[in-house]
Design a protein around this motif. Structure first.
Motif, PDB file in Angstrom:
ATOM      1  N   THR A 174      -1.046   4.734 -11.732  1.00 16.35           N
ATOM      2  CA  THR A 174       0.235   5.328 -11.877  1.00 16.35           C
ATOM      3  C   THR A 174       0.152   5.858 -10.549  1.00 16.35           C
ATOM      4  N   ASP A 175       0.792   7.199 -10.485  1.00 22.28           N
ATOM      5  CA  ASP A 175       1.746   8.234  -9.954  1.00 22.28           C
ATOM      6  C   ASP A 175       0.208   9.244  -9.979  1.00 22.28           C
ATOM      7  N   SER A 176       0.409   9.476 -11.149  1.00 23.78           N
ATOM      8  CA  SER A 176      -1.421  10.078 -11.425  1.00 23.78           C
ATOM      9  C   SER A 176      -2.638   9.785 -11.419  1.00 23.78           C
ATOM     10  N   ARG A 177      -3.133   8.542 -11.649  1.00 22.06           N
ATOM     11  CA  ARG A 177      -4.441   8.646 -11.249  1.00 22.06           C
ATOM     12  C   ARG A 177      -4.375   7.122 -10.458  1.00 22.06           C
ATOM     13  N   THR A 205      -5.654   1.747  -5.091  1.00 26.68           N
ATOM     14  CA  THR A 205      -4.853   3.309  -5.216  1.00 26.68           C
ATOM     15  C   THR A 205      -3.143   2.487  -5.325  1.00 26.68           C
ATOM     16  N   LYS A 206      -1.914   3.139  -5.012  1.00 27.28           N
ATOM     17  CA  LYS A 206      -1.039   2.490  -4.908  1.00 27.28           C
ATOM     18  C   LYS A 206      -0.449   2.202  -3.431  1.00 27.28           C
TER      19      LYS A 206
END
Length: 155
Positions: A52-55, A117-118
């Protein structure tokens, strides 16, 4: 010709897994050996959690490894079926190791986990993926399973 499978290649391959945005589960496809002396892999599973954006996201392969002499190690690599990569037993000797915890004299529960990671996820292939595994027993016995688990990365 076989080529060593590097952590970078595995991370590049797994980035595709991250792009799916869901959880993908698979089971152990095949892992048998002679009953008394060869290493065996049982109760295998895969799990993917999207970043996600945070993890960061993660990819996990867990399996019970059994050999009458005990378990020394488990090497693991995940790879997309659409790639030219088909890891060999020799390749897996250079792959990442799972963490194995002894659960009895001859069995260990082994877990291989990667953070994804994204950015890594954006580069990966969609479709069927496989996990290859190489178990090594304390007495030197080995068990190579070219398709120990299978899962699908949705498009």
């Amino acid at each position: 010709m076989s080529m060593p499978v590097s952590k970078r290649a595995v991370l590049s391959s797994l980035a595709c897994v991250v792009a799916t945005g869901g959880i993908i589960a698979g089971g152990l496809a095949a892992s048998t050996a002679s009953a008394a002396t060869g290493a065996t892999l049982t109760h295998g599973s895969t799990r993917y959690v999207a970043p996600t954006d945070s993890r960061a996201g993660s990819f996990t392969y867990a399996v019970d490894v059994n050999d009458d002499s005990g378990v020394r190690s488990l090497k693991v690599v995940a790879w997309p079926a659409s790639s030219a990569l088909v890891p060999t037993k020799a390749d897996l000797r250079h792959a990442e190791s799972a963490t194995c915890e002894r659960t009895s004299h001859d069995t260990s529960h082994c877990t291989y986990a990667l953070k994804v990671t994204k950015k890594q996820a954006a580069d990966l292939a969609k479709g069927t993926w496989y996990v290859s595994a190489l178990a090594t027993a304390k007495d030197g016995d080995t068990k190579f399973v070219s398709m120990a688990a299978r899962f699908v990365v949705a498009g």
